[in-house]
Scaffold this motif. Structure first.
Motif, short mmCIF file in Angstrom:
data_model
loop_
_atom_site.label_atom_id
_atom_site.label_comp_id
_atom_site.label_asym_id
_atom_site.label_seq_id
_atom_site.Cartn_x
_atom_site.Cartn_y
_atom_site.Cartn_z
N UNK A 78 35.72 32.16 51.34
CA UNK A 78 35.87 32.74 53.45
C UNK A 78 36.89 32.26 53.90
N UNK A 79 37.45 30.97 53.58
CA UNK A 79 38.30 29.87 54.51
C UNK A 79 37.07 29.73 55.84
N UNK A 80 35.93 28.95 55.68
CA UNK A 80 34.99 28.70 56.06
C UNK A 80 35.41 27.18 56.90
N UNK A 81 34.56 27.12 58.04
CA UNK A 81 35.07 25.93 58.04
C UNK A 81 34.04 24.69 58.07
N UNK A 82 33.92 23.16 57.87
CA UNK A 82 33.25 21.98 57.62
C UNK A 82 33.04 21.25 59.21
N UNK A 83 31.75 20.62 59.70
CA UNK A 83 31.31 19.73 59.85
C UNK A 83 30.48 18.93 59.28
N UNK B 132 41.06 23.16 55.72
CA UNK B 132 39.91 23.96 56.07
C UNK B 132 39.51 23.17 56.95
N UNK B 133 39.50 23.76 58.43
CA UNK B 133 38.84 23.73 59.76
C UNK B 133 38.06 22.34 59.18
N UNK C 219 32.20 26.99 63.28
CA UNK C 219 32.05 28.19 63.53
C UNK C 219 31.47 28.75 62.15
N UNK C 220 30.19 29.14 60.60
CA UNK C 220 30.14 29.92 59.52
C UNK C 220 31.00 29.02 58.46
N UNK C 221 30.05 28.22 58.45
CA UNK C 221 30.50 27.57 57.24
C UNK C 221 29.33 26.60 56.82
N UNK C 222 30.02 24.89 57.14
CA UNK C 222 28.46 24.56 56.22
C UNK C 222 28.74 23.10 57.10
N UNK C 223 27.89 22.56 57.57
CA UNK C 223 26.60 20.95 58.11
C UNK C 223 26.70 20.31 56.87
N UNK C 224 27.08 19.04 57.07
CA UNK C 224 27.39 18.06 55.84
C UNK C 224 26.80 16.76 56.74
N UNK D 120 35.10 8.07 56.32
CA UNK D 120 36.60 8.81 56.40
C UNK D 120 37.26 9.09 55.67
N UNK D 121 37.32 8.15 54.59
CA UNK D 121 37.99 8.60 53.20
C UNK D 121 37.66 10.20 52.55
N UNK D 122 35.93 10.39 52.78
CA UNK D 122 35.46 11.79 52.65
C UNK D 122 36.61 12.56 53.57
N UNK D 123 35.72 12.94 54.59
CA UNK D 123 36.69 13.22 55.93
C UNK D 123 38.39 13.71 54.96
N UNK D 124 38.90 12.46 55.32
CA UNK D 124 40.63 13.15 54.88
C UNK D 124 40.60 13.70 53.31
N UNK D 125 39.13 13.75 52.75
CA UNK D 125 39.20 14.53 51.12
C UNK D 125 39.01 15.84 51.37
N UNK D 126 38.21 16.20 52.19
CA UNK D 126 38.09 17.58 52.82
C UNK D 126 39.13 18.44 53.74
N UNK D 127 39.86 17.14 54.05
CA UNK D 127 40.74 17.95 55.28
C UNK D 127 42.38 18.23 54.08
N UNK D 128 41.74 17.47 52.37
CA UNK D 128 42.73 17.60 51.79
C UNK D 128 43.41 19.47 51.84
N UNK D 129 41.88 19.75 51.45
CA UNK D 129 41.42 21.84 51.08
C UNK D 129 42.39 22.50 52.54
#
Length: 149
Positions: A69-74, A118-119, A24-29, A107-116
């Motif tokens: 905004x504490x948004x989410x990332x897909x 955020x969901x 919900x409310x965030x970015x689709x990448x 997978x490394x990119x996903x993990x890099x994003x998780x380090x922030x």
């Protein structure tokens, strides 16, 4: 590394009729991995995406980031972002990374994003996926870690 970034009210990705990622409310990448990509590309693109100021502030100006905004990332893998359609009628994917390397860097990119903190949700690498979204704005941006565009 290339990305199509869409600001969304919501988005989900399904594989064989089952939802594997939903936000919900965030970015689709939509993320494509190139044959010359490495950890520097991951670092650059993750930092850029997370900190892009493309969400409205209290004055309606795009001035806030996903973090603000504490948004989410897909994040959904999409090798076709490296499709070259300049010659002929069938795209060439010679600039995309081979699947084994692409999966590792994805997978490394996903993990890099998780380090922030955020969901972060994902699609399923290599699967045939159905992606649904409600684009907010619409706001859609293209990024390339090699700064081709």
């Amino acid at each position: 590394m290339r990305a199509v970034i869409q600001r969304v009210k919501n988005a989900k990705v399904e594989v064989e009729g089952k939802t594997v990622g939903k936000i919900e409310n965030g970015l689709l990448v939509l993320l494509g991995v190139g044959k010359d990509d490495n950890k520097e590309d991951i670092k650059y693109l993750a930092e850029k995406i997370i900190n892009l100021r493309i969400f409205d502030d209290e004055n309606g100006k795009m001035n806030l980031s996903l973090l603000d905004i504490n948004g989410e990332l897909l994040i959904v893998s999409q090798f076709t972002l490296y499709g070259d359609c300049r010659k002929g009628r069938r795209p060439s994917y010679s600039e995309s990374a081979p699947p084994d390397i692409a999966k590792k860097l994805y997978e490394e990119f996903v993990n890099a994003c998780k380090n922030y903190n955020l969901k972060v949700e994902t699609g399923e690498f290599g699967a045939h996926m159905q992606v649904s979204l409600v684009n907010d704005g619409p706001v859609t941006l293209l990024l390339d870690s090699k700064k081709v565009f």
